[in-house]
Enzyme design. Structure first.
Site, PDB file in Angstrom:
ATOM      1  CE  LYS A  47      72.811 -81.070   9.844  1.00 41.48           C
ATOM      2  NZ  LYS A  47      73.206 -79.881   8.566  1.00 41.48           N
TER       3      LYS A  47
HETATM    4  C1  LIG Z   1      78.037 -84.274   7.958  1.00 40.19           C
HETATM    5  C2  LIG Z   1      78.344 -82.960   8.550  1.00 40.19           C
HETATM    6  N1  LIG Z   1      78.513 -82.970   9.761  1.00 40.19           N
HETATM    7  C3  LIG Z   1      78.842 -82.252  10.590  1.00 40.19           C
HETATM    8  C4  LIG Z   1      78.149 -80.630  10.063  1.00 40.19           C
HETATM    9  C5  LIG Z   1      78.631 -79.424  10.738  1.00 40.19           C
HETATM   10  O1  LIG Z   1      77.286 -79.271  11.715  1.00 40.19           O
HETATM   11  P1  LIG Z   1      77.464 -77.982  12.566  1.00 40.19           P
HETATM   12  O2  LIG Z   1      77.099 -76.650  11.380  1.00 40.19           O
HETATM   13  O3  LIG Z   1      75.889 -77.719  13.698  1.00 40.19           O
HETATM   14  O4  LIG Z   1      78.306 -77.547  13.054  1.00 40.19           O
HETATM   15  C6  LIG Z   1      77.258 -80.711   9.164  1.00 40.19           C
HETATM   16  C7  LIG Z   1      76.521 -79.911   8.548  1.00 40.19           C
HETATM   17  O5  LIG Z   1      76.072 -79.283   8.058  1.00 40.19           O
HETATM   18  C8  LIG Z   1      77.073 -81.311   8.031  1.00 40.19           C
HETATM   19  O6  LIG Z   1      76.070 -81.982   6.836  1.00 40.19           O
END
Ligand SMILES: Cc1ncc(COP(=O)(O)O)c(C=O)c1O
Length: 406
Positions: free
Chosen positions: A212
């Protein structure tokens, strides 16, 4: 770069693999993490507090709650608004499973919207179309027709870092009494109509996963201006205990609910603090690369390029392209394979939710309701985009894409 003659074609292959995303970790960040490791306090403590404060100041909200993932943030956001198994929530069909899975944690009903063709986002139009198709409104309560469940929330997803039309999505949500929880996993740092993403909905969830805009390895942050949600989340992120471990004056504490283990460590927060300081420079580099791609690829027929965010600032988390199979020289899968042969990574964001076996088995989503998501699924590809890409890395991607598509 190695030059290889293969039949009539000159092909280039990088010596090392270029992934579609990599974190940029500075020496300063490594030093800060090392200092925490030496300090004797490695779990949630002063660094988490400092990270929350810096993030809050950056976004401009009155609350920021650090967690060990965005998924935890989406889960606790729905918990904070009081979602139950008698409820439903609306999200986009084009997202990572997290956004939909958290609705399932409560045994609530996920309802999916289609997306627009240009940016593959939930729009006011696709939201209204979904409400009209799948819900009934009695003037007070919006219900899902099939299950009779009460629709409580909308979860728009700022896919790739392009912002959704928040003004109108909020307007529609307020009309039907729905809370708005934004999935901003891709949208740091993004601005919509002059206001940073993080300030629009009732709650906004950011991800600091490895790929990210900024990373803590694994991590997430929820921003809100509602102190009651923040208080609830602070309790539920640590087992339902009503006091932080760090601030606890003595051994006594109370468990007030069956909470979760979603707290961020000081090790991760130390990395986050430095990443946040460096984030503007990361963003500038990503934007520069995106603009270079845009100008290099402008003349390729059958290739749709990502739009800049005319309503604000695109975070440029992803550079997503689409290939028209009827016009482009080769299809999406051939492009992905061609890039792989040249040692260049790519990815797909995302396989639509209704295509996954779990969601297919559990819910009755009808593919015909998501024509734009289905079209995207046949065409989309994300090219490498991250702040640490060298000019040579960018040249390699430009050369490979043009070589394959022109
Ligand atoms: C659109 C979206 N929402 C939520 C998430 C979840 O993030 P995390 O891995 O920090 O839980 C991601 C992770 O890639 C994502 O791309």
């Amino acid at each position: 770069m190695i030059w290889m003659e293969s039949e009539n074609m000159i092909k280039t292959t990088r010596e090392s693999f270029l992934p579609f995303a990599l974190p940029s970790i500075s020496e300063e960040a490594i030093d800060e993490v090392a200092a925490v490791l030496r300090s004797g306090w490695v779990t949630s403590g002063p660094k988490v507090k400092e990270f929350e404060k810096s993030f809050m100041d950056y976004i401009g909200t009155s609350e920021a709650i650090a967690l060990n993932s965005a998924t935890a943030g989406l889960h606790l956001s729905l918990e904070a608004i009081g979602l139950t198994e008698k409820d439903a929530a609306i999200t986009s069909s084009v997202t990572f499973t997290s956004t939909a899975e958290v609705i399932c944690y409560f045994k609530a009903q996920p309802i999916l919207t289609d997306v627009d063709r240009t940016n593959n986002l939930m729009t006011p139009g696709t939201l209204l179309e979904t409400i009209e198709r799948e819900c009934v409104f009695d003037g007070k309560i919006l219900r899902h027709k099939d299950t009779g469940k009460v629709v409580r929330a909308v979860l728009p997803v700022h896919l790739a870092g392009h912002t959704c039309d928040m003004e109108r999505i909020l307007e529609i949500s307020r009309k039907y009494g729905l809370k708005v929880i934004e999935d901003a996993a891709h949208a740091f740092p993004a601005i919509h109509k002059g206001k940073m993403i993080g300030n629009w909905g009732d709650l906004t969830v950011f991800s600091f996963y490895a790929t990210k805009g900024i990373t803590t390895g694994e991590g997430g942050m929820v921003t809100t201006n509602h102190s009651e949600y923040a208080t609830r989340m602070r309790i539920m992120r640590l087992h339902g205990i009503n006091r932080d471990t760090y601030n606890r004056p003595g051994w006594y504490y109370e468990v007030v609910d069956a909470g979760y283990k979603y707290n961020l460590s000081d090790i991760a927060a130390a990395l986050g603090i430095v990443q946040l300081r460096e984030s503007d420079q990361f963003w500038k580099r990503r934007e520069e690369i995106a603009m270079r791609y845009n100008s290099e690829f402008a003349e390729i027929s059958g290739l749709k390029l990502p739009e800049d965010d005319l309503q604000g600032k695109h975070s440029w988390h992803l550079y997503r392209i689409e290939l028209d199979p009827n016009i482009a020289k080769i299809g999406r899968d051939s492009l992905a394979n061609g890039l792989k042969d040249r040692n260049i990574g790519s990815s797909l964001h995302f396989i639509p939710i209704y295509e996954h076996p779990f969601y297919k088995k559990k819910f009755k989503f009808k593919k015909k309701n998501y024509p734009n998501a289905s079209r995207m699924y046949d065409r989309a590809l994300s090219l490498p985009l991250f702040a640490g890409m060298s000019d040579t890395d960018v040249d390699d991607v430009v050369f490979a894409v043009k070589d394959l598509l022109l």
